[in-house]
Design an enzyme around this catalytic site. Structure first.
Site, PDB file in Angstrom:
ATOM      1  N   LYS A  60       0.869  -1.185   0.000  1.00 39.82           N
ATOM      2  CA  LYS A  60       0.000   0.000   0.000  1.00 39.82           C
ATOM      3  C   LYS A  60       0.899   1.226   0.000  1.00 39.82           C
ATOM      4  O   LYS A  60       1.453   1.609   1.024  1.00 39.82           O
ATOM      5  CB  LYS A  60      -0.920   0.035   1.224  1.00 39.82           C
ATOM      6  CG  LYS A  60      -2.022   1.060   1.033  1.00 39.82           C
ATOM      7  CD  LYS A  60      -2.340   1.880   2.255  1.00 39.82           C
ATOM      8  CE  LYS A  60      -1.372   2.929   2.629  1.00 39.82           C
ATOM      9  NZ  LYS A  60      -1.267   4.100   1.723  1.00 39.82           N
ATOM     10  N   GLU A 102      10.088   1.167  10.381  1.00 41.60           N
ATOM     11  CA  GLU A 102      11.052   2.239  10.082  1.00 41.60           C
ATOM     12  C   GLU A 102      10.310   3.534  10.340  1.00 41.60           C
ATOM     13  O   GLU A 102       9.507   3.961   9.513  1.00 41.60           O
ATOM     14  CB  GLU A 102      11.527   2.151   8.627  1.00 41.60           C
ATOM     15  CG  GLU A 102      12.293   0.891   8.283  1.00 41.60           C
ATOM     16  CD  GLU A 102      13.690   0.860   8.862  1.00 41.60           C
ATOM     17  OE1 GLU A 102      14.180   1.888   9.371  1.00 41.60           O
ATOM     18  OE2 GLU A 102      14.309  -0.222   8.833  1.00 41.60           O
ATOM     19  N   CYS A 109      13.566  11.048   6.995  1.00 39.17           N
ATOM     20  CA  CYS A 109      13.630  10.609   8.392  1.00 39.17           C
ATOM     21  C   CYS A 109      15.047  10.778   8.927  1.00 39.17           C
ATOM     22  O   CYS A 109      15.258  10.900  10.128  1.00 39.17           O
ATOM     23  CB  CYS A 109      13.200   9.154   8.494  1.00 39.17           C
ATOM     24  SG  CYS A 109      14.109   8.096   7.369  1.00 39.17           S
ATOM     25  N   GLU A 137       9.829  16.356  14.584  1.00 43.36           N
ATOM     26  CA  GLU A 137      10.420  16.205  13.263  1.00 43.36           C
ATOM     27  C   GLU A 137       9.984  17.394  12.408  1.00 43.36           C
ATOM     28  O   GLU A 137       8.784  17.620  12.227  1.00 43.36           O
ATOM     29  CB  GLU A 137       9.867  14.923  12.641  1.00 43.36           C
ATOM     30  CG  GLU A 137      10.905  13.956  12.232  1.00 43.36           C
ATOM     31  CD  GLU A 137      10.326  12.743  11.519  1.00 43.36           C
ATOM     32  OE1 GLU A 137       9.194  12.336  11.782  1.00 43.36           O
ATOM     33  OE2 GLU A 137      11.055  12.206  10.681  1.00 43.36           O
TER      34      GLU A 137
END
Ligand code: NAP
Length: 496
Positions: A187, A263, A297, A394
């Site tokens: 997906k 992850e 990331c 983040e």
């Protein structure tokens, strides 16, 4: 001036399959529903594609489950050669993959080409690893049993991937799964499904049997994947995305004790010591911060600089950042493209505003750019207080907050003061210090005098709330293998 004509863009978009890829066939969604894929540099629709439903998700898992037994029995060499042909095909079509990623995600063409090379390399690496899956044979210490330890494919997998690296985040999972003999349902992110569809087409042409890979783009991620995670036919979930969603998926996966690889998000510190080569540190910070426009990331989220060089470093970094060319990714010389959508841009600007309120000083940038598309100025913030909100989240944009530290102990304490633990970077000429940092920083990956660590031959992954498991390297294939032990009676028993 654009280096790509509008006609070339249209021809490529029109050539991409628009359906779901289930059991080796491209087909419409069960309801006939579609959704729009948007170009973030213009805000305009590129194309509409099929929007998978819960029933389509179940059909995809049924196809993966049906294909599993025969796929697991294929010769390793056969799987290796499919991967190798796919590597050759992606490499031959590098321009198409790069343009597609630029159009649906926004990154400049040069960066998109870099991702094609990186993403394709997982196909070559795991093609080579396929033939090296092995076990062991031993005699038990008491001499009465023989121990045969073998590796078996985990079974059908569900892969959920993010939008920031549309090709590489998919190949990093698909390649080792193919190598290990697993079937799968992918997906892709709703913002960037087209790259996954072109890649599925390439794998089909490379000879991947029907049902081994199924691709179901959808705007209902939770509703479509939820039932699959609870389905006993699924044996593995591998997710790349935010920690928030990952946490929820781990909880859902607990019901059937599903194997998971996660992850997740990062909050990477980049440490610059007073003995660092400042030119090298500036280059490293540019790479660690501005690669992919900061939407990575692994992006340096907190730049920690020794107080004696903090001003000079901020000035030098800002001079370089201010010179970056912000433009649509197809424009000649574009270095920073748009952010992926308006919500991302709004969040980035909120963080910059909060940092200013917390006492930070804008050295360069600090604003959104008017006009179509979701562009944001590359930004350097100096004198950021260690407790500023921007350091705890983040950023996912081209914003570099700089914090001064007094000594190594304080730098390590600041670096570790986060629930994330994906990657850290440090610049120092002192090798002993470098080794101390490698041992003391709470991360899965550490870049010493370099601003990039991603490498298909190395184990990528995090500790703490940045994830579970590793992708790439020798370790990457283990995520898709189970260990089975066979106990065998002593062949000499009768003679004893
Ligand atoms: P995200 O919002 O967590 O989405 C990632 C994927 O999960 C997308 O395909 C998304 O689908 C899907 N998803 C969202 N909610 C879901 C749910 N309830 N159930 C099942 N699937 C769901 O993350 P993102 O914004 O795409 O990506 C950015 C994040 O990914 C950052 O935190 C970044 O650090 C992380 N990331 C980590 C790595 C790594 O290797 N550690 C690499 C790249 C990115 P939709 O597209 O429909 O929302």
């Amino acid at each position: 001036m654009s280096v790509i004509t509008e006609t070339a863009e249209r021809t490529l978009i029109d050539s991409i399959p628009r359906g779901l890829f289930i059991d080796g066939r491209w087909r419409d969604a069960s309801t006939g529903g579609t959704f729009a894929v948007i170009d973030p540099s213009t805000g305009e629709e590129l194309v509409r594609i099929a929007d998978a439903t819960v029933e389509d998700g179940e059909a995809a898992l049924a196809a993966a489950h049906a294909a599993q037994a025969s796929w697991a029995r294929t010769a390793p060499r056969e799987r290796a050669e499919i991967l190798r042909r796919a590597f050759d095909a992606v490499t031959a079509r590098a321009d198409d993959f790069a343009l597609l990623m630029t159009l649906e995600m926004g990154k400049p063409l040069a960066e998109a080409r870099g991702e094609v090379a990186y993403g394709a390399e997982f196909l070559r690496w795991f093609s080579e690893e396929t033939a090296r899956i092995s076990g062991r044979f031993a005699t038990a210490p008491d001499g009465k049993t023989r121990l045969l330890v073998m590796k078996r494919p985990v079974g059908p997998c569900l892969f959920i991937t993010p939008w920031n690296f549309p090709l590489a985040m998919a190949t990093r999972k698909i390649a080792p799964a193919i190598a290990a003999g697993c079937t799968m349902v992918l997906k892709p992110a709703a913002l960037t499904p087209l790259t996954a569809m072109l890649f599925a087409q390439v794998l089909q042409e490379a000879g991947l049997p029907a049902g081994v890979l199924n691709v179901i783009p959808t705007t209902s991620a939770g509703r479509v994947t939820g039932p699959l995670v609870k389905d006993a036919r699924l044996r593995k979930l591998s997710f790349t995305g935010s920690t928030e969603v990952g946490r929820r998926l781990i909880a859902d996966a607990a019901d059937q004790v599903l194997r998971v690889s996660m992850e997740l998000g990062g909050n990477a510190p980049l440490l610059v010591f007073d003995d660092a080569d400042l030119d090298q540190a500036v280059e490293g910070a540019l790479l660690a911060k501005l690669r992919n426009g900061g939407e990575a990331c692994t992006a340096a989220n907190r730049i920690l600089v020794h107080e004696s060089v903090a001003d000079e470093f901020s000035t030098r970094l800002a001079a370089r950042v201010g010179g970056y060319r912000v433009a649509r990714g197809t424009e000649e010389g574009a270095q920073i493209g748009p952010l992926v959508d308006e919500a991302t841009r709004t969040k980035v600007h909120e963080l910059v505003t909060s940092a200013i309120e917390d006492g930070a000083r804008v050295v360069v940038g600090g604003s959104a750019i008017d006009g179509p598309g979701y562009f944001y100025q590359p930004t350097v913030l100096a004198d950021v207080p260690a407790d500023a909100r921007i350091l705890g989240e983040e950023i996912f944009g081209p914003v570099a907050p700089i914090v001064a530290f007094r000594d190594e102990a304080e730098a390590i304490a600041l670096a570790n003061a986060t629930e994330f633990g994906l990657v850290a970077y440090a610049f120092t000429k002192d090798l002993n210090r470098g080794l101390r940092l490698a041992e003391e920083l709470e991360v899965g990956m550490f870049g010493l005098n370099t601003g990039i660590v991603s490498n298909p031959a190395a184990p990528f992954g995090g500790v703490k709330q940045s994830g579970l498991g590793r992708e790439g390297g020798f370790e990457g294939i283990e995520e898709y293998l189970e260990t089975r032990y066979v106990g065998i009676a002593d062949p000499f028993a009768a003679a004893r």
